[in-house]
Design a protein around this motif. Structure first.
Motif, PDB file in Angstrom:
ATOM      1  N   TYR A  90       0.737  -1.316  -0.028  1.00  0.00           N
ATOM      2  CA  TYR A  90       0.011   0.029  -0.093  1.00  0.00           C
ATOM      3  C   TYR A  90       0.695   1.347  -0.048  1.00  0.00           C
ATOM      4  O   TYR A  90       0.227   2.395  -0.045  1.00  0.00           O
ATOM      5  N   GLY A  91       2.173   1.082   0.251  1.00  0.00           N
ATOM      6  CA  GLY A  91       2.884   2.325   0.185  1.00  0.00           C
ATOM      7  C   GLY A  91       2.796   3.372  -0.828  1.00  0.00           C
ATOM      8  O   GLY A  91       2.830   4.598  -0.563  1.00  0.00           O
ATOM      9  N   GLU A  92       2.448   2.921  -2.228  1.00  0.00           N
ATOM     10  CA  GLU A  92       2.077   3.872  -3.310  1.00  0.00           C
ATOM     11  C   GLU A  92       0.578   4.271  -3.362  1.00  0.00           C
ATOM     12  O   GLU A  92       0.274   5.380  -4.093  1.00  0.00           O
ATOM     13  N   ILE A  93      -0.141   3.818  -2.324  1.00  0.00           N
ATOM     14  CA  ILE A  93      -1.555   4.051  -2.500  1.00  0.00           C
ATOM     15  C   ILE A  93      -2.053   4.838  -1.480  1.00  0.00           C
ATOM     16  O   ILE A  93      -2.954   5.719  -1.531  1.00  0.00           O
ATOM     17  N   LEU A  94      -1.465   4.520  -0.258  1.00  0.00           N
ATOM     18  CA  LEU A  94      -1.903   5.173   0.913  1.00  0.00           C
ATOM     19  C   LEU A  94      -0.794   6.282   1.740  1.00  0.00           C
ATOM     20  O   LEU A  94       0.516   5.958   1.494  1.00  0.00           O
ATOM     21  N   SER A  95      -1.121   7.145   2.376  1.00  0.00           N
ATOM     22  CA  SER A  95      -0.248   8.074   2.932  1.00  0.00           C
ATOM     23  C   SER A  95       0.487   7.214   4.245  1.00  0.00           C
ATOM     24  O   SER A  95      -0.355   6.261   4.732  1.00  0.00           O
ATOM     25  N   ASN A  96       1.531   7.815   4.679  1.00  0.00           N
ATOM     26  CA  ASN A  96       2.078   6.764   5.845  1.00  0.00           C
ATOM     27  C   ASN A  96       1.272   6.723   6.954  1.00  0.00           C
ATOM     28  O   ASN A  96       1.195   5.978   7.874  1.00  0.00           O
ATOM     29  N   GLU A  97       0.535   7.936   7.189  1.00  0.00           N
ATOM     30  CA  GLU A  97      -0.124   8.329   8.374  1.00  0.00           C
ATOM     31  C   GLU A  97      -1.281   7.192   8.148  1.00  0.00           C
ATOM     32  O   GLU A  97      -1.671   6.625   9.242  1.00  0.00           O
ATOM     33  N   GLN A  98      -2.152   7.017   7.083  1.00  0.00           N
ATOM     34  CA  GLN A  98      -3.206   6.399   6.904  1.00  0.00           C
ATOM     35  C   GLN A  98      -2.704   4.833   6.963  1.00  0.00           C
ATOM     36  O   GLN A  98      -3.459   3.904   7.559  1.00  0.00           O
ATOM     37  N   LEU A  99      -1.504   4.530   6.486  1.00  0.00           N
ATOM     38  CA  LEU A  99      -1.130   3.157   6.579  1.00  0.00           C
ATOM     39  C   LEU A  99      -0.819   2.681   8.296  1.00  0.00           C
ATOM     40  O   LEU A  99      -1.311   1.745   8.626  1.00  0.00           O
ATOM     41  N   GLU A 100      -0.251   3.679   8.670  1.00  0.00           N
ATOM     42  CA  GLU A 100      -0.033   3.206  10.276  1.00  0.00           C
ATOM     43  C   GLU A 100      -1.318   3.101  11.029  1.00  0.00           C
ATOM     44  O   GLU A 100      -1.457   2.420  11.824  1.00  0.00           O
ATOM     45  N   ASN A 116     -11.186   8.441  11.382  1.00  0.00           N
ATOM     46  CA  ASN A 116     -10.061   9.369  11.068  1.00  0.00           C
ATOM     47  C   ASN A 116     -10.016   9.943   9.819  1.00  0.00           C
ATOM     48  O   ASN A 116      -9.026  10.387   9.269  1.00  0.00           O
ATOM     49  N   ASP A 117     -11.112  10.271   9.196  1.00  0.00           N
ATOM     50  CA  ASP A 117     -11.132  10.910   7.760  1.00  0.00           C
ATOM     51  C   ASP A 117     -10.669  10.232   6.736  1.00  0.00           C
ATOM     52  O   ASP A 117     -10.155  10.479   5.629  1.00  0.00           O
ATOM     53  N   TYR A 118     -10.332   8.844   6.870  1.00  0.00           N
ATOM     54  CA  TYR A 118      -9.994   7.923   5.951  1.00  0.00           C
ATOM     55  C   TYR A 118     -10.988   6.911   5.323  1.00  0.00           C
ATOM     56  O   TYR A 118     -11.948   6.619   5.955  1.00  0.00           O
ATOM     57  N   ILE A 119     -10.932   6.902   3.963  1.00  0.00           N
ATOM     58  CA  ILE A 119     -11.789   6.039   3.356  1.00  0.00           C
ATOM     59  C   ILE A 119     -11.259   4.868   2.578  1.00  0.00           C
ATOM     60  O   ILE A 119     -10.069   4.861   2.001  1.00  0.00           O
ATOM     61  N   MET A 120     -11.652   3.707   2.650  1.00  0.00           N
ATOM     62  CA  MET A 120     -11.287   2.578   1.864  1.00  0.00           C
ATOM     63  C   MET A 120     -12.044   2.730   0.496  1.00  0.00           C
ATOM     64  O   MET A 120     -13.156   2.422   0.606  1.00  0.00           O
ATOM     65  N   ASP A 121     -11.487   2.901  -0.715  1.00  0.00           N
ATOM     66  CA  ASP A 121     -11.997   2.716  -2.072  1.00  0.00           C
ATOM     67  C   ASP A 121     -11.564   1.389  -2.502  1.00  0.00           C
ATOM     68  O   ASP A 121     -10.537   1.327  -3.097  1.00  0.00           O
ATOM     69  N   ASP A 122     -12.619   0.439  -2.600  1.00  0.00           N
ATOM     70  CA  ASP A 122     -12.434  -0.971  -2.879  1.00  0.00           C
ATOM     71  C   ASP A 122     -13.565  -1.588  -4.011  1.00  0.00           C
ATOM     72  O   ASP A 122     -14.592  -0.575  -4.326  1.00  0.00           O
ATOM     73  N   TYR A 123     -12.744  -2.385  -4.640  1.00  0.00           N
ATOM     74  CA  TYR A 123     -13.834  -3.221  -5.309  1.00  0.00           C
ATOM     75  C   TYR A 123     -14.218  -4.410  -4.643  1.00  0.00           C
ATOM     76  O   TYR A 123     -13.320  -4.811  -3.964  1.00  0.00           O
ATOM     77  N   VAL A 124     -15.414  -4.746  -4.861  1.00  0.00           N
ATOM     78  CA  VAL A 124     -15.805  -5.915  -4.441  1.00  0.00           C
ATOM     79  C   VAL A 124     -15.628  -7.188  -5.570  1.00  0.00           C
ATOM     80  O   VAL A 124     -16.351  -6.872  -6.502  1.00  0.00           O
ATOM     81  N   MET A 125     -15.174  -8.205  -5.210  1.00  0.00           N
ATOM     82  CA  MET A 125     -15.119  -9.244  -6.341  1.00  0.00           C
ATOM     83  C   MET A 125     -15.510 -10.611  -5.870  1.00  0.00           C
ATOM     84  O   MET A 125     -15.432 -10.789  -4.722  1.00  0.00           O
TER      85      MET A 125
END
Length: 164
Positions: free
Chosen positions: A26-36, A150-159
């Protein structure tokens, strides 16, 4: 290579693997803050114990004397006849060697034994794992945005993958 069901006293292995795998996934997708934030939210020992108490079964993959990946699933997800793959992660240096496929095959077998008709999962829309799931035979059924706090959204596909 062996796949085994995780006991609660092995949850620290799951946590440690997540902390090794997630920055690459997820390093290229999420900020370090969201990742943590997400690692703390999902992979604290307390959170992992609650997930087991809520019906998740965790699996560990051991290759030689090293743990190289993990997955978790839930049968009859939300009272449906579907099994949900909640997590599926393999160390970056081991990816491409069939371990992810073996984990899905393992879960698929259990789902069929329990009369589940399909496998479902969520994958971040920008995660390259989407291509892996499509190659396996999963199809995108919808897009979802999940507020995780924390103002974070997961932007997902359901498969979904139909079981025979």
């Amino acid at each position: 290579m062996t796949i085994s069901v995780v006991s609660k006293n092995q949850l620290s292995i799951i946590r440690d693997l997540a902390y090794q795998i997630w920055p690459n996934a997820y390093g290229e997708i999420l900020s370090n803050e969201q990742l943590e934030y997400m690692l703390n939210l999902i992979y604290s020992i307390d959170s992992l114990e609650k997930q087991i108490d809520n019906g998740h079964t965790f699996l560990l993959v051991e290759d030689g004397n090293q743990y190289v990946g993990f997955a978790s699933y839930e049968l009859n997800y939300e009272n449906s006849n579907k099994a949900k793959i909640q997590k599926l992660y393999v160390l970056p240096q081991i990816q491409g060697k069939g371990i992810g496929k073996k984990l899905i095959d393992f879960i698929k077998e259990i789902a069929v034994e329990n009369k589940n008709l399909s496998l479902v999962l969520n994958v971040n829309r920008f995660n390259k794992a989407k291509d892996f799931y499509e190659k396996y035979g999963f199809e995108i059924t919808k897009e979802v945005k999940i507020d995780i706090g924390n103002d974070y959204i997961m932007d997902d596909y359901v498969m979904e993958f139909q079981l025979k």
